[in-house]
Design a protein around this motif. Structure first.
Motif, PDB file in Angstrom:
ATOM      1  N   LEU A  88     -11.534   3.038 -15.792  1.00  0.00           N
ATOM      2  CA  LEU A  88     -11.029   4.274 -15.549  1.00  0.00           C
ATOM      3  C   LEU A  88      -9.339   4.068 -15.092  1.00  0.00           C
ATOM      4  CD1 LEU A  88     -10.654   7.405 -16.075  1.00  0.00           C
ATOM      5  CD2 LEU A  88     -11.767   7.539 -13.592  1.00  0.00           C
ATOM      6  N   ALA A  89      -9.218   3.367 -13.903  1.00  0.00           N
ATOM      7  CA  ALA A  89      -7.916   2.961 -13.499  1.00  0.00           C
ATOM      8  C   ALA A  89      -7.041   2.410 -14.450  1.00  0.00           C
ATOM      9  CB  ALA A  89      -8.002   2.256 -12.218  1.00  0.00           C
ATOM     10  N   ASP A  90      -7.464   1.594 -15.256  1.00  0.00           N
ATOM     11  CA  ASP A  90      -6.767   0.814 -16.359  1.00  0.00           C
ATOM     12  C   ASP A  90      -6.463   1.717 -17.335  1.00  0.00           C
ATOM     13  OD1 ASP A  90      -7.063  -1.505 -15.093  1.00  0.00           O
ATOM     14  OD2 ASP A  90      -8.679  -2.675 -16.341  1.00  0.00           O
ATOM     15  N   LEU A  91      -7.313   2.541 -17.739  1.00  0.00           N
ATOM     16  CA  LEU A  91      -7.086   3.536 -18.856  1.00  0.00           C
ATOM     17  C   LEU A  91      -5.959   4.507 -18.548  1.00  0.00           C
ATOM     18  CD1 LEU A  91     -10.477   4.986 -19.903  1.00  0.00           C
ATOM     19  CD2 LEU A  91      -9.056   3.653 -21.366  1.00  0.00           C
ATOM     20  N   ALA A  92      -5.885   4.996 -16.973  1.00  0.00           N
ATOM     21  CA  ALA A  92      -4.774   5.661 -16.611  1.00  0.00           C
ATOM     22  C   ALA A  92      -3.463   4.823 -16.598  1.00  0.00           C
ATOM     23  CB  ALA A  92      -5.370   6.308 -15.208  1.00  0.00           C
ATOM     24  N   ALA A  93      -3.588   3.751 -16.238  1.00  0.00           N
ATOM     25  CA  ALA A  93      -2.472   2.897 -16.271  1.00  0.00           C
ATOM     26  C   ALA A  93      -1.737   2.653 -17.639  1.00  0.00           C
ATOM     27  CB  ALA A  93      -2.554   1.768 -15.422  1.00  0.00           C
ATOM     28  N   HIS A  94      -2.769   2.663 -18.715  1.00  0.00           N
ATOM     29  CA  HIS A  94      -2.150   2.221 -19.914  1.00  0.00           C
ATOM     30  C   HIS A  94      -2.362   3.376 -20.878  1.00  0.00           C
ATOM     31  CE1 HIS A  94      -3.278  -1.626 -18.100  1.00  0.00           C
ATOM     32  NE2 HIS A  94      -1.685  -1.801 -18.292  1.00  0.00           N
ATOM     33  N   ARG A  95      -2.195   4.657 -20.449  1.00  0.00           N
ATOM     34  CA  ARG A  95      -2.684   5.899 -21.180  1.00  0.00           C
ATOM     35  C   ARG A  95      -1.779   6.023 -22.206  1.00  0.00           C
ATOM     36  NH1 ARG A  95      -3.275  11.306 -18.509  1.00  0.00           N
ATOM     37  NH2 ARG A  95      -3.955  10.176 -16.383  1.00  0.00           N
ATOM     38  N   SER A  96      -2.433   6.486 -23.306  1.00  0.00           N
ATOM     39  CA  SER A  96      -1.553   7.089 -24.601  1.00  0.00           C
ATOM     40  C   SER A  96      -1.007   8.464 -24.208  1.00  0.00           C
ATOM     41  CB  SER A  96      -2.202   6.979 -25.926  1.00  0.00           C
ATOM     42  OG  SER A  96      -3.247   6.923 -25.840  1.00  0.00           O
ATOM     43  N   PRO A  97       0.153   8.901 -24.450  1.00  0.00           N
ATOM     44  CA  PRO A  97       0.544  10.319 -24.252  1.00  0.00           C
ATOM     45  C   PRO A  97      -0.364  11.396 -24.785  1.00  0.00           C
ATOM     46  CG  PRO A  97       2.282   9.221 -25.711  1.00  0.00           C
ATOM     47  CD  PRO A  97       1.133   8.332 -25.171  1.00  0.00           C
ATOM     48  N   GLY A  98      -0.664  12.352 -24.222  1.00  0.00           N
ATOM     49  CA  GLY A  98      -1.482  13.629 -24.567  1.00  0.00           C
ATOM     50  C   GLY A  98      -2.883  13.334 -24.273  1.00  0.00           C
ATOM     51  N   VAL A  99      -3.517  12.408 -23.800  1.00  0.00           N
ATOM     52  CA  VAL A  99      -4.712  11.963 -23.450  1.00  0.00           C
ATOM     53  C   VAL A  99      -5.020  12.562 -22.041  1.00  0.00           C
ATOM     54  CG1 VAL A  99      -4.642   9.861 -22.715  1.00  0.00           C
ATOM     55  CG2 VAL A  99      -7.050  10.517 -23.581  1.00  0.00           C
ATOM     56  N   THR A 100      -6.367  13.245 -21.942  1.00  0.00           N
ATOM     57  CA  THR A 100      -6.542  13.851 -20.558  1.00  0.00           C
ATOM     58  C   THR A 100      -7.619  12.978 -20.217  1.00  0.00           C
ATOM     59  OG1 THR A 100      -5.931  15.950 -20.987  1.00  0.00           O
ATOM     60  CG2 THR A 100      -7.425  15.691 -19.411  1.00  0.00           C
ATOM     61  N   LEU A 101      -7.773  12.359 -18.838  1.00  0.00           N
ATOM     62  CA  LEU A 101      -8.680  11.507 -18.474  1.00  0.00           C
ATOM     63  C   LEU A 101      -9.271  12.081 -17.258  1.00  0.00           C
ATOM     64  CD1 LEU A 101      -6.700   8.228 -18.223  1.00  0.00           C
ATOM     65  CD2 LEU A 101      -8.332   8.859 -19.833  1.00  0.00           C
ATOM     66  N   VAL A 102     -11.097  12.203 -17.480  1.00  0.00           N
ATOM     67  CA  VAL A 102     -11.557  12.813 -16.446  1.00  0.00           C
ATOM     68  C   VAL A 102     -12.742  11.891 -15.701  1.00  0.00           C
ATOM     69  CG1 VAL A 102     -13.168  14.619 -15.860  1.00  0.00           C
ATOM     70  CG2 VAL A 102     -11.665  15.199 -17.715  1.00  0.00           C
ATOM     71  N   GLY A 103     -12.525  11.666 -14.311  1.00  0.00           N
ATOM     72  CA  GLY A 103     -13.615  10.530 -14.002  1.00  0.00           C
ATOM     73  C   GLY A 103     -14.675  11.585 -13.320  1.00  0.00           C
ATOM     74  N   PHE A 104     -15.680  10.784 -13.085  1.00  0.00           N
ATOM     75  CA  PHE A 104     -16.916  11.194 -12.182  1.00  0.00           C
ATOM     76  C   PHE A 104     -16.974  10.635 -10.864  1.00  0.00           C
ATOM     77  CE2 PHE A 104     -19.718  14.432 -14.097  1.00  0.00           C
ATOM     78  CZ  PHE A 104     -19.134  14.648 -15.179  1.00  0.00           C
ATOM     79  N   ALA A 105     -17.226  11.329  -9.963  1.00  0.00           N
ATOM     80  CA  ALA A 105     -17.599  10.632  -8.280  1.00  0.00           C
ATOM     81  C   ALA A 105     -18.908  10.952  -7.946  1.00  0.00           C
ATOM     82  CB  ALA A 105     -16.577  10.691  -7.583  1.00  0.00           C
ATOM     83  N   ALA A 106     -19.832   9.976  -7.610  1.00  0.00           N
ATOM     84  CA  ALA A 106     -21.049  10.371  -7.027  1.00  0.00           C
ATOM     85  C   ALA A 106     -20.882   9.764  -5.626  1.00  0.00           C
ATOM     86  CB  ALA A 106     -22.033   9.663  -7.696  1.00  0.00           C
ATOM     87  N   GLU A 107     -20.965  10.619  -4.618  1.00  0.00           N
ATOM     88  CA  GLU A 107     -21.025  10.078  -3.613  1.00  0.00           C
ATOM     89  C   GLU A 107     -22.277  10.372  -2.298  1.00  0.00           C
ATOM     90  OE1 GLU A 107     -18.496   8.305  -2.476  1.00  0.00           O
ATOM     91  OE2 GLU A 107     -16.933   8.775  -4.109  1.00  0.00           O
ATOM     92  N   THR A 108     -22.098   9.903  -1.483  1.00  0.00           N
ATOM     93  CA  THR A 108     -23.500  10.046  -0.245  1.00  0.00           C
ATOM     94  C   THR A 108     -22.906  10.637   0.670  1.00  0.00           C
ATOM     95  OG1 THR A 108     -23.155   7.589   0.217  1.00  0.00           O
ATOM     96  CG2 THR A 108     -25.001   8.152  -1.326  1.00  0.00           C
ATOM     97  N   GLU A 109     -21.488  10.977   0.867  1.00  0.00           N
ATOM     98  CA  GLU A 109     -21.119  11.416   2.090  1.00  0.00           C
ATOM     99  C   GLU A 109     -21.534  12.840   2.376  1.00  0.00           C
ATOM    100  OE1 GLU A 109     -18.610  10.208   4.723  1.00  0.00           O
ATOM    101  OE2 GLU A 109     -19.506  12.142   5.214  1.00  0.00           O
ATOM    102  N   PRO A 110     -22.260  12.921   3.672  1.00  0.00           N
ATOM    103  CA  PRO A 110     -22.945  14.313   3.787  1.00  0.00           C
ATOM    104  C   PRO A 110     -21.877  15.388   4.306  1.00  0.00           C
ATOM    105  CG  PRO A 110     -23.359  12.559   5.641  1.00  0.00           C
ATOM    106  CD  PRO A 110     -22.676  11.899   4.630  1.00  0.00           C
TER     107      PRO A 110
END
Ligand code: CTP
Length: 407
Positions: free
Chosen positions: A317-339
């Motif tokens: 995801l970080a690589d996609l964001a660093a080399h993104r083509s204009p106009g593309v929206t990038l959405v990540g997911f984060a699964a966390e265990t922090e209570p």
């Protein structure tokens, strides 16, 4: 194409005091005929326009009006907590203002405040009221919090005047309600992703140790698959990149099966080049074995335990964001265990900055929550780290809420 899901939903229909309350009867009727469990919560003002017996007969359930009835069952909270979706039709300027302020001074506003279900509002009022800066700001606030605003339509109003402010037609309100509840049939679904190219990754990657073993994770792929179905139903051209899934992928999307994180990277980078939207719902292994044995690792090979050397996988995801083509929206997911809630959100904000994506959908996972479940509870943050949407419910309904935000 397979039929979209149409399960029975528990739907609260709020009715507030406007002449359009008579059209709410049609909304209730259509939802009941579609097989849903419908509970009407009417304000006192609404009952001046349409009588309680009409709503009771049509909804086939007792109408709820009074905050102080059923106190022993804590009804003001129970209704909201158990709803899959709440729709308010008509929503008057006064009710919209009360909701925007978070007031809870009658059963309906209590029900909304005590609910995490999607909220659909069908405003109805005179044009001056609709265009008043106070109403404009209140609607913007509710929209920002994730409410779906249906209409108002433009046309003849109650008096001689006409303009924007007329309640949207019942069938449009019903379609929006079912869509928000993740229960829309594909015919009723608004085609708001028509022509958009959407790439979604789903499932858990597997990093082979030898021909029979791998390092994997507990992702079932359900949320990513639900997103792919929802995007397809809304008219998108969907490429679904599947790591290991425990559910069937949907029909009507282009499937690209992958195994490892490196394979997933090649597939998603390729597909992202021509995409408008990329959603990284897959659980990607951060590490892979440094060596993969061509032969099965035998028990006798190591005398005192077995050590695995792992090397880091790229952050796709970080690589996609660093080399993104204009106009593309990038959405990540984060699964966390922090209570702790605050620390959970702070972790997500750091992750957003690190990844450089446009949105991050955050959910808490544990031994018994998140992965294998049919339900999900998520928070969506934008690139500034602000919470722009929260949703809880069936994964297909959460998928639609995420897409509502992205549409
Ligand atoms: N992701 C990715 N490449 C990786 C790991 C994760 O593209 N090597 C993507 C996931 O698909 C997800 C997002 O990044 O959209 C967050 O994944 P997560 O596992 O929560 O983040 P990590 O970068 O692995 O961070 P940490 O392990 O510190 O939680």
């Amino acid at each position: 194409m397979d039929a979209a899901p149409n399960p029975r939903r528990r739907i609260v229909v709020g009715v507030t005091g406007g002449i359009a309350a008579y059209k709410a009867v049609q909304v209730v009727r259509e939802l009941v005929l579609a097989g849903h469990d419908v509970h009407v919560v009417a304000t006192e003002a609404a009952l001046r326009f349409v009588g309680a017996p009409t709503f009771e007969a049509i909804s086939r359930n007792r109408i709820e009006t009074d905050l102080y009835e059923g106190v022993a069952e804590v009804r003001h909270v129970a209704l909201g907590q158990s709803a899959d979706v709440i729709v308010i039709a008509p929503a008057t300027a006064n009710t919209i203002a009360r909701l925007a302020a978070g007031l809870a001074d009658d059963l309906l506003t209590n029900t909304v405040l005590a609910s995490r279900a999607p909220l659909v509002l069908a405003p109805a009022m005179h044009t001056e009221m609709w265009q008043n800066p106070a109403t404009v700001a209140n609607v913007a606030t509710l929209r920002e919090r994730g409410a779906v605003i249906v209409g108002p339509a433009t046309g003849q109003l109650t008096g001689n005047d006409s303009g924007p402010g007329r309640m949207e037609e019942p069938e449009v309100i019903v379609a929006a309600t079912l869509q928000a509840a993740g229960a829309a049939s594909s015919l009723a679904t608004v085609q708001d992703f028509s022509g958009r190219r959407v790439v979604i990754t789903a499932g858990g990657t597997r990093e082979p140790l030898d021909p029979v073993r791998f390092l994997g994770n507990r992702s079932s792929g359900r949320q990513g698959v639900a997103l792919a179905s929802a995007a397809r139903n809304r008219g998108a051209d969907v490429v679904l990149i599947t790591a290991h899934l425990e559910v069937e992928p949907p029909d009507g999307v282009s499937l690209v099966p992958v195994g490892t994180a490196l394979e997933l990277q090649v597939a998603v980078t390729d597909a992202a080049a021509s995409a408008d939207l990329v959603i990284m719902a897959a659980a990607v292994a951060d590490y892979r074995p440094e060596r993969t044995s061509d032969a099965k690792i035998k028990k006798g090979q190591a005398h005192e335990g077995l050590s695995l050397e792992l090397v880091q996988n790229p952050d796709i995801l970080a690589d996609l964001a660093a080399h993104r083509s204009p106009g593309v929206t990038l959405v990540g997911f984060a699964a966390e265990t922090e209570p702790d809630d605050e620390r959970l959100i702070e972790t997500a904000r750091q992750k957003l900055r690190r990844k450089g994506c446009d949105y991050l959908v955050l959910n808490r996972v544990g031994w018994s929550t998140g992965f294998a479940s049919e339900r999900n509870e998520v928070m969506m943050l934008d690139s500034a780290g602000d919470i722009v949407m929260t949703a809880a419910g069936a994964k297909d309904s959460v998928a639609d809420r995420i897409l509502d935000r992205l549409a």
